[in-house]
Design an enzyme around this catalytic site. Structure first.
Site, short mmCIF file in Angstrom:
data_model
loop_
_atom_site.label_atom_id
_atom_site.label_comp_id
_atom_site.label_asym_id
_atom_site.label_seq_id
_atom_site.Cartn_x
_atom_site.Cartn_y
_atom_site.Cartn_z
N GLU B 119 -44.94 51.60 -85.34
CA GLU B 119 -44.02 51.09 -86.17
C GLU B 119 -42.54 50.74 -85.51
OE1 GLU B 119 -46.08 53.50 -86.88
OE2 GLU B 119 -47.39 52.55 -88.27
N PHE B 194 -57.90 55.47 -87.68
CA PHE B 194 -57.48 54.22 -86.70
C PHE B 194 -57.29 54.93 -85.26
CE2 PHE B 194 -55.58 50.70 -89.28
CZ PHE B 194 -56.59 50.90 -90.12
N GLU B 199 -57.76 52.99 -81.66
CA GLU B 199 -56.61 53.25 -80.34
C GLU B 199 -57.45 53.89 -79.26
OE1 GLU B 199 -52.96 53.31 -83.32
OE2 GLU B 199 -54.13 55.10 -83.49
#
Lengths: 292, 292
Positions: B119, B194, B199
């Protein structure tokens, strides 16, 4: 000499002296309007900082206040329409002022979750960290803007002065002021500070001012609640008819500083298992899906 | 049944079932473009996250990926152009992943000052907390969007999956993963996360994965570096050919938690003067002028 002449002379001085100040932030309008919708639709869609203001109206009022004008001749009153339109009520006991402590005060405030600073209100959020000044021919000067010391009615200084005064008038209950008792070049409190000039005189429905004096973990402890300029502040507060409480390094602030430097002497904790590991790197510069 | 038919059926199910999900964030375009300029001109104008990308091009690529399309039929590949255009290099040893720890991970990362999360990169910054989905007739559906559980190729889930994969491929050196060892409803690590799906498989130039397991100050300590799903994670890391280090509650994280609750047993400090005051209110909900 009229105000305009004074400003013109100051601007001339400023131009002759030259300066390396940057000009108005590029894409000021897009950033301003984008922040406004972000504030309304995402960051503060819900109580307590929810607002119904129209973002395009806000931009128009803001731009009108300084555009096409000499950058050294913008009075505080120019921003009145913008400030009236964007104004909000700060929840009781949540207002936080800061002076010389921008980083730690905002880290502690946590964007309004813990406290509300001027920069967490719509008025301040939209302008935070931006640079702007007018130009007689093109609206805004994207090449260079004066700095606050260049002239008394600099366009962004006038803005922040007006915004600070409005913010002070919108807080209530217990309010907080964070100062830095380790500053090398300046006192923790000064009668030239925005708090002294614009905020303290505008406080209205306030019970108590809680002064928080933070010190760097590695010192120096130059001023505390019991000495130096902070005594002047306490007098100024009493003279205005308010009461105060003063805290040197409250634990919550020490913990925040310790997150950057957990090996410091002040940061050792009593009940920690000896095997805990401080291998995480320290911060290196000052400069739905949430459950997946 | 083709992919499209599958998606159509799922969307029908979703429509029949009804849902209270909100639609696309109002003023999505203005927020997106405003954030982009804010990132470029203010927040990361300087190294290391500086970027030269054109904000209008970015918006066009982003919007093209999902607009005028069934919201349950947006493949990860749709976002390829956007992700390729916005992609950045993460500085060495600065990459931080999180799973179930959004708030504390971002508080610790400090917007890239301490660590860089997805982010904090342009790719994730522009879309963070936004909602979006397509509509066959009007481009975007501002009334309601499916949730991630409604369909496998939901438009924003596909985005975050692509973005996570790209982020993982852009980190290097030591990387960090923050997990929650106090979660009541879920394990700290899951093969459906995730991190596990997108990842870990995309990591390339990585020396070591530092697992940080944080626990709530008031407990429970459900999982640690030595038990539960975190052992599965360690196996998955080794199977991928990486090494790991695992830290339970490193001091820096404890200090951040203690800023909210300085009276907690774990937060008592050794060298503090007994007179220190914890009067500051705790955070009450989860939801240049800098020297003046």
């Amino acid at each position: 000499m009229s105000l305009f002449q004074t400003a013109a002379v100051l601007c001339l001085v400023f131009m002759v002296m030259g300066n390396n100040n940057p000009g108005t932030t590029l894409h000021l309008k897009e950033i301003f309007i984008g922040r406004c919708w972000d504030y309304k639709e995402i960051k503060h869609k819900e109580f307590p900082l929810r607002t119904d203001v129209n973002c395009n109206d806000l931009w128009n009022d803001f731009y009108k206040a300084f555009s096409y004008q000499a950058p050294c001749d913008v009075a505080m009153e120019h921003y009145k329409e913008y400030i009236d339109l964007a104004s909000q009520n700060v929840p009781e006991n949540k207002g936080m002022f800061w002076s010389g402590t921008y980083d730690i005060a905002h880290e502690y405030a946590e964007a309004g979750k813990r406290f509300v600073t001027l920069e967490d209100t719509m008025i301040g959020f939209l302008a935070n960290s931006l640079i702007w000044c007018g130009s007689g021919s093109t609206g805004a000067n994207f090449t260079r803007c004066p700095s606050w010391t260049d002239c008394p009615l600099e366009s962004s200084e006038s803005f922040w002065a007006s915004a600070s005064r409005e913010f002070a008038s919108s807080v209530n209950g217990d309010v907080y002021l964070m100062l830095d008792g380790s500053r090398k070049d300046k006192p923790a409190y000064s009668k030239d500070s925005f708090f002294s000039k614009y905020e303290l005189p505008a406080l209205e429905n306030v019970n108590k001012i809680v002064i928080i004096v933070k010190h760097n973990l590695d010192g120096p402890i130059k001023e505390t609640c019991s000495n130096g300029s902070i005594i002047d502040l306490q007098e100024d507060i009493l003279n205005r008819g308010f009461v105060f409480n003063c805290l040197d390094d409250p634990a919550a602030i020490i913990h925040l500083l310790c997150a950057d430097d957990p090996e410091a002497r002040e940061c050792k904790m009593v009940n920690r298992n000896e095997s805990y590991n401080t291998l995480l790197p320290v911060i290196n510069s000052k400069p739905s899906r949430f459950n997946y």
